[in-house]
Each structure stands twice: as C-alpha cells, then as structure tokens.
Design an enzyme around this catalytic site. Structure first.
Site, PDB file in Angstrom:
ATOM      1  N   LYS A   1      38.379  40.929  42.179  1.00  0.00           N
ATOM      2  CA  LYS A   1      38.786  39.564  41.842  1.00  0.00           C
ATOM      3  C   LYS A   1      38.865  39.363  40.335  1.00  0.00           C
ATOM      4  O   LYS A   1      39.795  38.739  39.834  1.00  0.00           O
ATOM      5  CB  LYS A   1      37.799  38.545  42.427  1.00  0.00           C
TER       6      LYS A   1
ATOM      7  N   ARG B   1      23.917  50.076  37.325  1.00  0.00           N
ATOM      8  CA  ARG B   1      23.371  48.733  37.364  1.00  0.00           C
ATOM      9  C   ARG B   1      22.359  48.607  38.502  1.00  0.00           C
ATOM     10  O   ARG B   1      22.521  49.217  39.556  1.00  0.00           O
ATOM     11  CB  ARG B   1      24.494  47.702  37.570  1.00  0.00           C
TER      12      ARG B   1
ATOM     13  N   ARG C   1      31.525  28.968  46.776  1.00  0.00           N
ATOM     14  CA  ARG C   1      31.004  30.058  47.597  1.00  0.00           C
ATOM     15  C   ARG C   1      30.658  29.597  49.005  1.00  0.00           C
ATOM     16  O   ARG C   1      30.463  30.428  49.893  1.00  0.00           O
ATOM     17  CB  ARG C   1      29.748  30.656  46.953  1.00  0.00           C
TER      18      ARG C   1
ATOM     19  N   ARG D   1      29.624  53.345  40.787  1.00  0.00           N
ATOM     20  CA  ARG D   1      29.948  52.828  39.456  1.00  0.00           C
ATOM     21  C   ARG D   1      28.848  53.201  38.458  1.00  0.00           C
ATOM     22  O   ARG D   1      27.663  53.096  38.747  1.00  0.00           O
ATOM     23  CB  ARG D   1      30.114  51.313  39.529  1.00  0.00           C
TER      24      ARG D   1
ATOM     25  N   ARG E   1      24.190  41.963  49.528  1.00  0.00           N
ATOM     26  CA  ARG E   1      25.193  41.045  48.980  1.00  0.00           C
ATOM     27  C   ARG E   1      26.339  40.840  49.972  1.00  0.00           C
ATOM     28  O   ARG E   1      26.861  39.731  50.103  1.00  0.00           O
ATOM     29  CB  ARG E   1      25.730  41.597  47.652  1.00  0.00           C
TER      30      ARG E   1
END
Length: 217
Positions: free
Chosen positions: A13, A160, A88, A127, A171
């Site tokens: 996004k 991260r 959200r 990542r 999540r």
C-alpha cells in the site's frame, strides 16, 4: 480524488500511495504518522493518545478520527487526498463518513489490495534492513551480494522486530478480525475496488490506474 487504501501488512500500500500521490498531486495521509507527530509535539490530542499507548491500550477511534479529519481540512488536502492506514474499523469509517458529510464531501473510491497470507508471510519474514543507511532488501527476492551485509555501506543487515513469523501471523489475524469487515461495509456503499497486489510494482500500479479509470503513464 479522495481515496482510501486498504490491505494487509506487506501488500504494498505504501509504495502505491507514493506513486498515486505524485500522479494525482494530492497528499498521502497516514494515521500512524499523524499520531506520532501529535505525541512528539505534546498537543492535547497527543497527550490523550499517549495516555492510551503508554497503558498498552488502543487509541480511541474518536481521537484518531479527529487527528485525521483535522489534517484533511488543511489547504493541500482540499482538492483530494489518499488515506493510508485509516480507517481500520467500521467504527472509524462511520466517523470519517460523518465528518466528510459535514464538509459536504465524500470518498471517491476505496482500493483494497488482495494478497494471499502465505505470500505476505514470505515477504515480511524475509525482509532485512540496514541500520546504517536504511536500505531494505529481501533474502529471496532481492538478496544482497554478500549475505547479511548491505550492498550500499557494508553494515550488517537486521530484521525488524515485527517481521518474525509469529508477529506477522498475529497482525494478519487482527486484520482479518478488524479490517476485513470494513471491505463489506464499503462494498455496500459502491466504493470498493479490489486490486490484485501480486506482481511487480509497475504491474500493480497499472491495475490501480485501471481500477480508478486513470490513463497509465
């Protein structure tokens, strides 16, 4: 245009928001950025929000909505905006709708980015970020020349804290519970446009343009 971007974490996004911002010459508004700025500046809203975050609680919908709608009232957003990360929940969407109606405006479209959960898990857990220069790579899709080292500055790459598989799955569960119902809410209003988020950035950008009936660059 007044557009909301919705999608699971890792669906791209933010990347598409940056492209659309340049294309449409409208600001991208992130509720997370606004929240952090209010807290950093010590405003009344920021102090109220900090009380909740310090206690490990969610910031009330009314507080978040007030921050966002106040930002949307600034001169650069009068002609349009992109909302990334807000709303959200259905409650937030209803509050936003009420606020826009007071200003006699409405949303033009809601873009929903679709991506399978297993792809999201692979994207986020692979990542890696350079703490020195901020370069981001992926161990599968864009691996560094020297494993574990940044191509740009040679620093050791890190992951991260929220990119672990456990956190990503959590999540995704929150997204399914809180945000997926929002897609039906916007579909009932004739605003929802679904976009396949698989593929290269240009391919996805072309699909976004097609969904919004924009000519591709």
């Amino acid at each position: 245009m007044r557009i909301v971007l919705i999608g699971p974490p890792g669906a791209g996004k933010g990347t598409q928001a940056r492209i659309l911002t340049e294309r449409l010459s409208v600001p991208a508004v992130s509720s997370g950025d606004l929240l952090r700025a209010e807290i950093r500046e010590g405003t009344v809203l920021g102090q109220l929000a900090k009380q909740h975050t310090d206690a490990g609680e969610l910031v009330p919908d009314e507080v978040t909505t007030t921050m966002v709608t106040r930002r949307l009232g600034e001169p650069d957003a009068v002609g349009g905006f992109l909302l990334d990360g807000f709303p959200r929940t259905v409650r937030q969407a209803a509050l936003l709708e009420e606020s826009l109606a007071e200003g006699e405006t409405t949303l033009d479209a809601v873009l929903a980015f679709d991506m399978p959960d297993d792809e999201i898990v692979q994207r986020l857990t692979g990542r890696r970020i350079c703490p020195g220069c901020g370069t981001t790579v992926h161990v599968v899709f864009s691996p560094p020349r020297v494993p574990g080292r940044c191509d740009a500055c040679g620093n050791e790459l890190t992951r991260r804290a929220d990119d672990t598989e456990e956190t990503v799955l959590r999540r995704l569960a929150v997204y399914a519970e809180q945000t997926v119902p929002l897609l039906r809410w916007y579909a009932d209003r004739g605003l929802l446009l679904r976009v396949d988020a698989m593929g290269t950035v240009p391919e996805i950008s072309d699909r976004v343009c097609a969904a919004l009936a924009l000519t591709t660059p």
